[in-house]
Design an enzyme around this catalytic site. Structure first.
Site, PDB file in Angstrom:
ATOM      1  N   TYR A 166       0.414   0.472  -8.238  1.00  0.00           N
ATOM      2  CA  TYR A 166      -0.552  -0.137  -7.305  1.00  0.00           C
ATOM      3  C   TYR A 166       0.172  -1.057  -6.315  1.00  0.00           C
ATOM      4  CZ  TYR A 166      -4.695  -3.018  -6.061  1.00  0.00           C
ATOM      5  OH  TYR A 166      -5.695  -3.693  -5.406  1.00  0.00           O
ATOM      6  N   ALA A 168       3.281  -1.004  -5.387  1.00  0.00           N
ATOM      7  CA  ALA A 168       4.115  -0.229  -4.455  1.00  0.00           C
ATOM      8  C   ALA A 168       3.253   0.383  -3.357  1.00  0.00           C
ATOM      9  CB  ALA A 168       4.870   0.857  -5.212  1.00  0.00           C
TER      10      ALA A 168
HETATM   11  N1  LIG Z   1     -11.525  -6.845  -6.443  1.00  0.00           N
HETATM   12  C1  LIG Z   1     -10.348  -7.391  -6.252  1.00  0.00           C
HETATM   13  O1  LIG Z   1     -10.035  -8.456  -6.808  1.00  0.00           O
HETATM   14  C2  LIG Z   1      -9.344  -6.751  -5.319  1.00  0.00           C
HETATM   15  C3  LIG Z   1      -8.143  -7.415  -5.102  1.00  0.00           C
HETATM   16  C4  LIG Z   1      -7.195  -6.865  -4.243  1.00  0.00           C
HETATM   17  C5  LIG Z   1      -7.462  -5.669  -3.600  1.00  0.00           C
HETATM   18  N2  LIG Z   1      -8.639  -5.018  -3.848  1.00  0.00           N
HETATM   19  C6  LIG Z   1      -8.844  -3.736  -3.161  1.00  0.00           C
HETATM   20  O2  LIG Z   1     -10.105  -3.741  -2.545  1.00  0.00           O
HETATM   21  C7  LIG Z   1     -10.573  -2.380  -2.446  1.00  0.00           C
HETATM   22  C8  LIG Z   1     -12.003  -2.302  -2.966  1.00  0.00           C
HETATM   23  O3  LIG Z   1     -12.008  -2.635  -4.364  1.00  0.00           O
HETATM   24  P1  LIG Z   1     -13.282  -3.286  -5.094  1.00  0.00           P
HETATM   25  O4  LIG Z   1     -12.793  -4.441  -5.856  1.00  0.00           O
HETATM   26  O5  LIG Z   1     -14.395  -3.438  -4.130  1.00  0.00           O
HETATM   27  O6  LIG Z   1     -13.604  -2.132  -6.162  1.00  0.00           O
HETATM   28  P2  LIG Z   1     -15.007  -1.446  -6.566  1.00  0.00           P
HETATM   29  O7  LIG Z   1     -14.684  -0.571  -7.728  1.00  0.00           O
HETATM   30  O8  LIG Z   1     -16.073  -2.466  -6.717  1.00  0.00           O
HETATM   31  O9  LIG Z   1     -15.350  -0.570  -5.284  1.00  0.00           O
HETATM   32  C9  LIG Z   1     -14.477   0.428  -4.837  1.00  0.00           C
HETATM   33  C10 LIG Z   1     -15.280   1.638  -4.416  1.00  0.00           C
HETATM   34  O10 LIG Z   1     -14.333   2.644  -3.959  1.00  0.00           O
HETATM   35  C11 LIG Z   1     -14.686   3.875  -4.538  1.00  0.00           C
HETATM   36  N3  LIG Z   1     -13.489   4.699  -4.677  1.00  0.00           N
HETATM   37  C12 LIG Z   1     -12.455   4.499  -5.528  1.00  0.00           C
HETATM   38  N4  LIG Z   1     -11.569   5.480  -5.394  1.00  0.00           N
HETATM   39  C13 LIG Z   1     -12.048   6.313  -4.434  1.00  0.00           C
HETATM   40  C14 LIG Z   1     -11.573   7.503  -3.871  1.00  0.00           C
HETATM   41  N5  LIG Z   1     -10.431   8.043  -4.286  1.00  0.00           N
HETATM   42  N6  LIG Z   1     -12.308   8.094  -2.900  1.00  0.00           N
HETATM   43  C15 LIG Z   1     -13.486   7.555  -2.480  1.00  0.00           C
HETATM   44  N7  LIG Z   1     -13.986   6.422  -2.997  1.00  0.00           N
HETATM   45  C16 LIG Z   1     -13.278   5.822  -3.971  1.00  0.00           C
HETATM   46  C17 LIG Z   1     -15.302   3.547  -5.892  1.00  0.00           C
HETATM   47  O11 LIG Z   1     -16.120   4.589  -6.383  1.00  0.00           O
HETATM   48  C18 LIG Z   1     -16.054   2.267  -5.579  1.00  0.00           C
HETATM   49  O12 LIG Z   1     -17.396   2.504  -5.208  1.00  0.00           O
HETATM   50  C19 LIG Z   1      -9.564  -1.528  -3.201  1.00  0.00           C
HETATM   51  O13 LIG Z   1      -8.656  -0.941  -2.289  1.00  0.00           O
HETATM   52  C20 LIG Z   1      -8.866  -2.530  -4.090  1.00  0.00           C
HETATM   53  O14 LIG Z   1      -7.565  -2.113  -4.451  1.00  0.00           O
HETATM   54  C21 LIG Z   1      -9.587  -5.529  -4.687  1.00  0.00           C
END
Ligand SMILES: NC(=O)c1ccc[n+]([C@@H]2O[C@H](COP(=O)([O-])OP(=O)(O)OC[C@H]3O[C@@H](n4cnc5c(N)ncnc54)[C@H](O)[C@@H]3O)[C@@H](O)[C@H]2O)c1
Length: 277
Positions: A166, A168
């Site tokens: 992740y 990377a």
């Molecule tokens: N929540 C955190 O603390 C955090 C921290 C750093 C980065 N992020 C990044 O923020 C972004 C959103 O994460 P989140 O926390 O809202 O997660 P979440 O699981 O609440 O929402 C992510 C959504 O993306 C969808 N998804 C996942 N993989 C997919 C794919 N291959 N194709 C289409 N849809 C897909 C999921 O079904 C989900 O509805 C991500 O890129 C995550 O890495 C989140």
């Protein structure tokens, strides 16, 4: 809808839940017309319905962002529905952790495919559309700024034990951002990254259920953070708590505003003051 983004066409991947959903709602409330996406049809369509119920415009383009034909379908959805393309938020993602000695090739490539290759393909598919729009606008004597916001993590800036794959991929997206800001400056596209710290979503939900899982296209992936660990993590954040999806959306929104027209190639950290680097 009136608002700071009235009439703009915005695509947000992974906008069925969490941060992506909050971003799509915020952009729609500010007048943007949305293409939303998520893995499953019902989740993506529900997100579009949420926007319409709030008085906005949205169309759903469901499917896995890693599918080879996804990028073209996503961009085409915007062109077919709205004949435009102004904002792209590469947000879809999840984590699949393990220490390196236990990390499989499948785990490694799953993260690179989702967090790095998919955004690359989406931007590649957008290029001819943006170029044609810019050509027509230039001929009409207009200069329009477009916005790309790629979503990263503080794990991609400072590293995080158990997240080699992740971290990377999330570090890679900052390289893609910087490069595209240089390639697309002449097209007036601002390309930036937002790196999140700890945001309360399904991914980071405090749960004592060690078996909490999500389904990513048939793969069962462990999610959630033990409540004790969550509390310890929150204590390390200068603002004393995890962020909300709405606060996370605010940082993306800032980079979509005309006021950010001279900011490109940058990474904005949205982490309550916490940093791993
Ligand atoms: N929540 C955190 O603390 C955090 C921290 C750093 C980065 N992020 C990044 O923020 C972004 C959103 O994460 P989140 O926390 O809202 O997660 P979440 O699981 O609440 O929402 C992510 C959504 O993306 C969808 N998804 C996942 N993989 C997919 C794919 N291959 N194709 C289409 N849809 C897909 C999921 O079904 C989900 O509805 C991500 O890129 C995550 O890495 C989140």
């Amino acid at each position: 809808m009136s608002g700071t983004l009235a009439g703009k066409v915005a695509l947000v991947s992974g906008s069925g839940r969490g941060i992506g959903h909050a971003v799509a709602m915020k952009l729609a409330r500010e007048g943007a017309r949305l293409v939303v996406n998520d893995l499953d049809r019902d989740v993506a369509e529900q997100a579009a319905s949420d926007i319409v119920a709030a008085g906005g415009q949205a169309v759903a383009c469901w499917g896995n962002v890693t599918a080879p034909d996804f990028a073209e379908r996503f961009i085409k959805a915007a062109v077919d529905q709205y004949q435009g393309l102004d904002i792209i938020v590469n947000n879809a993602g999840y984590t699949w952790d393990n220490v390196i000695q236990k990390m499989t090739d499948e785990q490694w490539y799953a993260m690179l495919d989702c967090h790095l290759t998919a955004p690359f393909r989406i931007l590649r598919a957008a290029q001819p559309v943006i170029r044609a729009l810019v050509k027509a606008e230039t001929e009409a004597g207009r200069r329009v700024h477009r916005k790309v916001v790629n979503i990263s993590s503080i794990a991609g800036l400072g590293g995080n034990a158990g997240q080699a794959n992740y971290a990377a991929a999330k570090a890679g997206i900052t390289g893609l951002t910087k490069t595209m800001s240089k390639e697309w400056g002449r097209l007036a596209v601002n390309v930036n990254t937002v790196a999140f710290g700890l945001i309360r979503t399904r991914l980071t939900e405090a749960t004592s259920d060690a078996n909490a899982q999500i389904d990513i296209d048939g793969r069962e992936i462990k999610v959630g953070i033990n409540p004790g660990l969550m509390q310890a993590m929150e204590q390390q954040i200068p603002l004393g708590r995890a962020g909300t999806p709405e606060e996370a959306a605010g940082s993306v929104y800032i980079l979509c505003l005309p006021e950010s027209d001279y900011i490109s190639g940058q990474t904005l950290v949205c982490g309550g003051g916490f940093s791993l680097s």
